[in-house]
Design a protein around this motif. Structure first.
Motif, PDB file in Angstrom:
ATOM      1  N   MET A   1       0.851  -1.175   0.000  1.00  0.00           N
ATOM      2  CA  MET A   1       0.000   0.000   0.000  1.00  0.00           C
ATOM      3  C   MET A   1       0.891   1.230   0.000  1.00  0.00           C
ATOM      4  SD  MET A   1      -3.000   1.057   2.702  1.00  0.00           S
ATOM      5  CE  MET A   1      -3.726  -0.543   2.559  1.00  0.00           C
ATOM      6  N   SER A   2       0.572   2.208  -0.825  1.00  0.00           N
ATOM      7  CA  SER A   2       1.385   3.411  -0.896  1.00  0.00           C
ATOM      8  C   SER A   2       0.553   4.630  -0.550  1.00  0.00           C
ATOM      9  CB  SER A   2       1.980   3.559  -2.295  1.00  0.00           C
ATOM     10  OG  SER A   2       0.941   3.740  -3.223  1.00  0.00           O
ATOM     11  N   THR A   3       1.242   5.710  -0.255  1.00  0.00           N
ATOM     12  CA  THR A   3       0.583   6.962   0.083  1.00  0.00           C
ATOM     13  C   THR A   3       0.927   7.994  -0.970  1.00  0.00           C
ATOM     14  OG1 THR A   3       0.729   6.477   2.428  1.00  0.00           O
ATOM     15  CG2 THR A   3       0.382   8.764   1.830  1.00  0.00           C
ATOM     16  N   LEU A   4      -0.071   8.713  -1.452  1.00  0.00           N
ATOM     17  CA  LEU A   4       0.133   9.792  -2.410  1.00  0.00           C
ATOM     18  C   LEU A   4      -0.112  11.086  -1.670  1.00  0.00           C
ATOM     19  CD1 LEU A   4       0.548  10.864  -5.302  1.00  0.00           C
ATOM     20  CD2 LEU A   4      -1.924  10.664  -5.588  1.00  0.00           C
ATOM     21  N   ASP A   5       0.889  11.926  -1.589  1.00  0.00           N
ATOM     22  CA  ASP A   5       0.755  13.199  -0.906  1.00  0.00           C
ATOM     23  C   ASP A   5       0.801  14.305  -1.948  1.00  0.00           C
ATOM     24  OD1 ASP A   5       0.531  15.091   1.057  1.00  0.00           O
ATOM     25  OD2 ASP A   5       2.635  15.024   1.636  1.00  0.00           O
ATOM     26  N   ALA A   6      -0.298  14.441  -2.668  1.00  0.00           N
ATOM     27  CA  ALA A   6      -0.372  15.438  -3.728  1.00  0.00           C
ATOM     28  C   ALA A   6      -1.814  15.882  -3.888  1.00  0.00           C
ATOM     29  CB  ALA A   6       0.134  14.851  -5.042  1.00  0.00           C
ATOM     30  N   THR A   7      -1.985  17.046  -4.449  1.00  0.00           N
ATOM     31  CA  THR A   7      -3.319  17.540  -4.760  1.00  0.00           C
ATOM     32  C   THR A   7      -3.542  17.354  -6.246  1.00  0.00           C
ATOM     33  OG1 THR A   7      -3.221  19.164  -2.985  1.00  0.00           O
ATOM     34  CG2 THR A   7      -4.834  19.544  -4.722  1.00  0.00           C
ATOM     35  N   LEU A   8      -4.621  16.680  -6.593  1.00  0.00           N
ATOM     36  CA  LEU A   8      -4.970  16.442  -7.989  1.00  0.00           C
ATOM     37  C   LEU A   8      -6.204  17.267  -8.314  1.00  0.00           C
ATOM     38  CD1 LEU A   8      -4.696  12.558  -7.929  1.00  0.00           C
ATOM     39  CD2 LEU A   8      -2.949  14.189  -8.643  1.00  0.00           C
ATOM     40  N   GLU A   9      -6.168  18.014  -9.392  1.00  0.00           N
ATOM     41  CA  GLU A   9      -7.335  18.776  -9.809  1.00  0.00           C
ATOM     42  C   GLU A   9      -8.209  17.889 -10.676  1.00  0.00           C
ATOM     43  OE1 GLU A   9      -6.910  22.738 -11.132  1.00  0.00           O
ATOM     44  OE2 GLU A   9      -5.211  23.123  -9.802  1.00  0.00           O
ATOM     45  N   MET A  10      -9.469  17.753 -10.246  1.00  0.00           N
ATOM     46  CA  MET A  10     -10.407  16.863 -10.906  1.00  0.00           C
ATOM     47  C   MET A  10     -11.681  17.632 -11.231  1.00  0.00           C
ATOM     48  SD  MET A  10      -8.696  13.966 -10.514  1.00  0.00           S
ATOM     49  CE  MET A  10      -9.826  12.608 -10.623  1.00  0.00           C
ATOM     50  N   VAL A  11     -12.484  17.070 -12.099  1.00  0.00           N
ATOM     51  CA  VAL A  11     -13.815  17.599 -12.374  1.00  0.00           C
ATOM     52  C   VAL A  11     -14.822  16.505 -12.039  1.00  0.00           C
ATOM     53  CG1 VAL A  11     -13.109  19.241 -14.133  1.00  0.00           C
ATOM     54  CG2 VAL A  11     -13.715  16.929 -14.799  1.00  0.00           C
ATOM     55  N   VAL A  12     -16.016  16.924 -11.651  1.00  0.00           N
ATOM     56  CA  VAL A  12     -17.090  15.972 -11.391  1.00  0.00           C
ATOM     57  C   VAL A  12     -17.729  15.646 -12.733  1.00  0.00           C
ATOM     58  CG1 VAL A  12     -19.286  15.585 -10.233  1.00  0.00           C
ATOM     59  CG2 VAL A  12     -17.476  16.883  -9.081  1.00  0.00           C
ATOM     60  N   HIS A  13     -17.640  14.382 -13.118  1.00  0.00           N
ATOM     61  CA  HIS A  13     -18.203  13.941 -14.397  1.00  0.00           C
ATOM     62  C   HIS A  13     -19.668  13.543 -14.247  1.00  0.00           C
ATOM     63  CE1 HIS A  13     -18.420  12.137 -18.351  1.00  0.00           C
ATOM     64  NE2 HIS A  13     -18.886  11.043 -17.808  1.00  0.00           N
ATOM     65  N   ALA A  14     -20.008  12.917 -13.119  1.00  0.00           N
ATOM     66  CA  ALA A  14     -21.386  12.468 -12.901  1.00  0.00           C
ATOM     67  C   ALA A  14     -21.668  12.412 -11.407  1.00  0.00           C
ATOM     68  CB  ALA A  14     -21.598  11.088 -13.517  1.00  0.00           C
ATOM     69  N   ILE A  15     -22.943  12.633 -11.051  1.00  0.00           N
ATOM     70  CA  ILE A  15     -23.412  12.534  -9.666  1.00  0.00           C
ATOM     71  C   ILE A  15     -24.629  11.628  -9.661  1.00  0.00           C
ATOM     72  CG2 ILE A  15     -24.324  13.776  -7.670  1.00  0.00           C
ATOM     73  CD1 ILE A  15     -23.028  16.322  -8.839  1.00  0.00           C
ATOM     74  N   SER A  16     -24.681  10.681  -8.722  1.00  0.00           N
ATOM     75  CA  SER A  16     -25.857   9.821  -8.598  1.00  0.00           C
ATOM     76  C   SER A  16     -26.145   9.585  -7.122  1.00  0.00           C
ATOM     77  CB  SER A  16     -25.640   8.489  -9.326  1.00  0.00           C
ATOM     78  OG  SER A  16     -24.506   7.828  -8.799  1.00  0.00           O
ATOM     79  N   LEU A  17     -27.388   9.214  -6.825  1.00  0.00           N
ATOM     80  CA  LEU A  17     -27.752   8.899  -5.448  1.00  0.00           C
ATOM     81  C   LEU A  17     -27.152   7.563  -5.057  1.00  0.00           C
ATOM     82  CD1 LEU A  17     -31.512   9.961  -5.306  1.00  0.00           C
ATOM     83  CD2 LEU A  17     -29.522  11.189  -4.430  1.00  0.00           C
TER      84      LEU A  17
END
Length: 71
Positions: A1-17
C-alpha cells in the motif's frame, strides 16, 4: 500500500444517489486533462476532497474513480 501526498485537480463527471433516502451521493471524478493519467490506488483508499477554500470532506473511494459523500 502506498501513500500519495499530492493535490490532484479533478472535475465531477457524474453525480448519482448512493441510497434511496438521498443522504449520500456518489461522484465520478475525472482529471481535468483527460490525457493526464491518475496515480494508481485501490478501492477504499482514503481521499480528502477539497470542496471549497476552507471545506475538506474526508471519504474513501468505492472504486478507483468514484467516491461517496454523505450529505
Amino acid at each position: 500500500m502506498s501513500t500519495l501526498d499530492a493535490t490532484l485537480e479533478m472535475v465531477v463527471h457524474a453525480i448519482s444517489l448512493a441510497c434511496p433516502s438521498g443522504t449520500s451521493r456518489t461522484y465520478e471524478l475525472r482529471p481535468i486533462d483527460p490525457t493526464d493519467p491518475l496515480p494508481s490506488f485501490e478501492a477504499g483508499a482514503h481521499i480528502d476532497v477539497h470542496v471549497g477554500p476552507s471545506l475538506i470532506r474526508q471519504t474513501r473511494s468505492s472504486t478507483p474513480l468514484m467516491i461517496t459523500v454523505e450529505t
